[in-house]
Design a protein around this motif. Sequence first.
Motif, PDB file in Angstrom:
ATOM      1  N   GLN A   1      59.169   6.959  80.108  1.00  0.00           N
ATOM      2  CA  GLN A   1      60.414   7.459  80.693  1.00  0.00           C
ATOM      3  C   GLN A   1      61.314   6.302  81.116  1.00  0.00           C
ATOM      4  OE1 GLN A   1      61.374  10.538  80.692  1.00  0.00           O
ATOM      5  NE2 GLN A   1      63.247  10.336  81.922  1.00  0.00           N
ATOM      6  N   GLU A   2      60.761   5.236  81.626  1.00  0.00           N
ATOM      7  CA  GLU A   2      61.548   4.073  82.000  1.00  0.00           C
ATOM      8  C   GLU A   2      62.224   3.467  80.770  1.00  0.00           C
ATOM      9  OE1 GLU A   2      58.791   1.524  83.935  1.00  0.00           O
ATOM     10  OE2 GLU A   2      58.827   2.620  85.845  1.00  0.00           O
TER      11      GLU A   2
ATOM     12  N   GLY B   1      68.987   6.820  77.454  1.00  0.00           N
ATOM     13  CA  GLY B   1      68.638   8.166  77.886  1.00  0.00           C
ATOM     14  C   GLY B   1      69.281   8.532  79.218  1.00  0.00           C
ATOM     15  N   PRO B   2      69.434   9.790  79.485  1.00  0.00           N
ATOM     16  CA  PRO B   2      68.931  10.922  78.695  1.00  0.00           C
ATOM     17  C   PRO B   2      69.909  11.404  77.614  1.00  0.00           C
ATOM     18  CG  PRO B   2      69.790  11.738  80.757  1.00  0.00           C
ATOM     19  CD  PRO B   2      69.966  10.253  80.802  1.00  0.00           C
ATOM     20  N   GLU B   3      71.175  10.882  77.630  1.00  0.00           N
ATOM     21  CA  GLU B   3      72.151  11.372  76.651  1.00  0.00           C
ATOM     22  C   GLU B   3      71.730  11.035  75.223  1.00  0.00           C
ATOM     23  OE1 GLU B   3      72.904   9.643  79.326  1.00  0.00           O
ATOM     24  OE2 GLU B   3      74.041  11.076  80.549  1.00  0.00           O
ATOM     25  N   ARG B   4      71.196   9.852  75.035  1.00  0.00           N
ATOM     26  CA  ARG B   4      70.789   9.423  73.701  1.00  0.00           C
ATOM     27  C   ARG B   4      69.290   9.159  73.676  1.00  0.00           C
ATOM     28  NH1 ARG B   4      75.487   5.091  71.775  1.00  0.00           N
ATOM     29  NH2 ARG B   4      77.292   6.524  72.016  1.00  0.00           N
TER      30      ARG B   4
ATOM     31  N   TYR C   1      53.295   3.019  74.915  1.00  0.00           N
ATOM     32  CA  TYR C   1      53.862   2.741  76.243  1.00  0.00           C
ATOM     33  C   TYR C   1      52.799   2.685  77.347  1.00  0.00           C
ATOM     34  CZ  TYR C   1      58.335   3.581  74.017  1.00  0.00           C
ATOM     35  OH  TYR C   1      59.425   3.504  73.184  1.00  0.00           O
ATOM     36  N   GLY C   2      51.627   3.150  77.068  1.00  0.00           N
ATOM     37  CA  GLY C   2      50.555   3.048  78.053  1.00  0.00           C
ATOM     38  C   GLY C   2      50.528   4.199  79.047  1.00  0.00           C
ATOM     39  N   SER C   3      51.681   4.708  79.453  1.00  0.00           N
ATOM     40  CA  SER C   3      51.737   5.836  80.383  1.00  0.00           C
ATOM     41  C   SER C   3      53.061   6.553  80.184  1.00  0.00           C
ATOM     42  CB  SER C   3      51.593   5.373  81.838  1.00  0.00           C
ATOM     43  OG  SER C   3      52.732   4.633  82.234  1.00  0.00           O
TER      44      SER C   3
ATOM     45  N   GLY D   1      64.316   3.383  87.510  1.00  0.00           N
ATOM     46  CA  GLY D   1      64.555   4.407  88.532  1.00  0.00           C
ATOM     47  C   GLY D   1      64.166   5.800  88.109  1.00  0.00           C
ATOM     48  N   ILE D   2      62.909   5.971  87.718  1.00  0.00           N
ATOM     49  CA  ILE D   2      62.482   7.300  87.292  1.00  0.00           C
ATOM     50  C   ILE D   2      62.406   8.268  88.462  1.00  0.00           C
ATOM     51  CG2 ILE D   2      61.243   6.385  85.301  1.00  0.00           C
ATOM     52  CD1 ILE D   2      58.650   6.730  86.859  1.00  0.00           C
TER      53      ILE D   2
END
Length: 217
Positions: A180-181, A188-191, A173-175, A138-139
């Motif tokens: 981000q996923e 993430g984003p806390e850790r 990761y390719g992208s 869910g980016i």
Amino acid sequence: MRAVTSAIALLALAACNTQLPDSAAGVGFDNYADYSAHREGVLQGTVSAQPLDAAPAQGVVTEITGGPISAVESSDATATPGVHAENHAGISDEQSFAAVSARESIASDRQRLEQQREQYTFIPPEPLPPRPGGDGAGIIEYALSTTNPLGQPVYKRGRAVAPETLARRCAKYGSDDHAQEAFLKNGGPERDRLGIDPDGDGFACYWDPSPFRLAER
């Protein structure tokens, strides 16, 4: 002997001679003068373009009067007075104010609009399908839930990461979207368990939430 031979030759030539047609008679007409007068009349609009040897059909106007077609009455004895001929199939009269106003009214327009509203069907939007190769982290929802600009620290991080090390980690990761996923899926984003958000802005590698924010506007 020569005289006899010459006479025979002249008789043979006379027998083979074919009579040529009279070009002055015109093409398709017995008299060129009649054809020329008929042609001038057609060009000037005083006679119809019907051939000279054709008899006028019943109900067909052969004289051009210069008035509108609707003003020319048919000579067909079987026509019903006061009744106009129907429009040709496939030709619409929607551009004619007189024709439309004769069969439509404000009340009929209102009734037609009400019928169209009753037939109207609202189709609610469906959720977006998952991105190919994504894990559903869910980016998009995450980007719309954040307000901090790119690079502004929000979460505490440990030691600094060299740019070369960050680039090497992000390359697998390719992208940036996939990075981000994976970042959100692993705490993430806390850790930052993957070490791809060293500045603590909540955005892994070089991922930027700005395009998603602009799209919502």
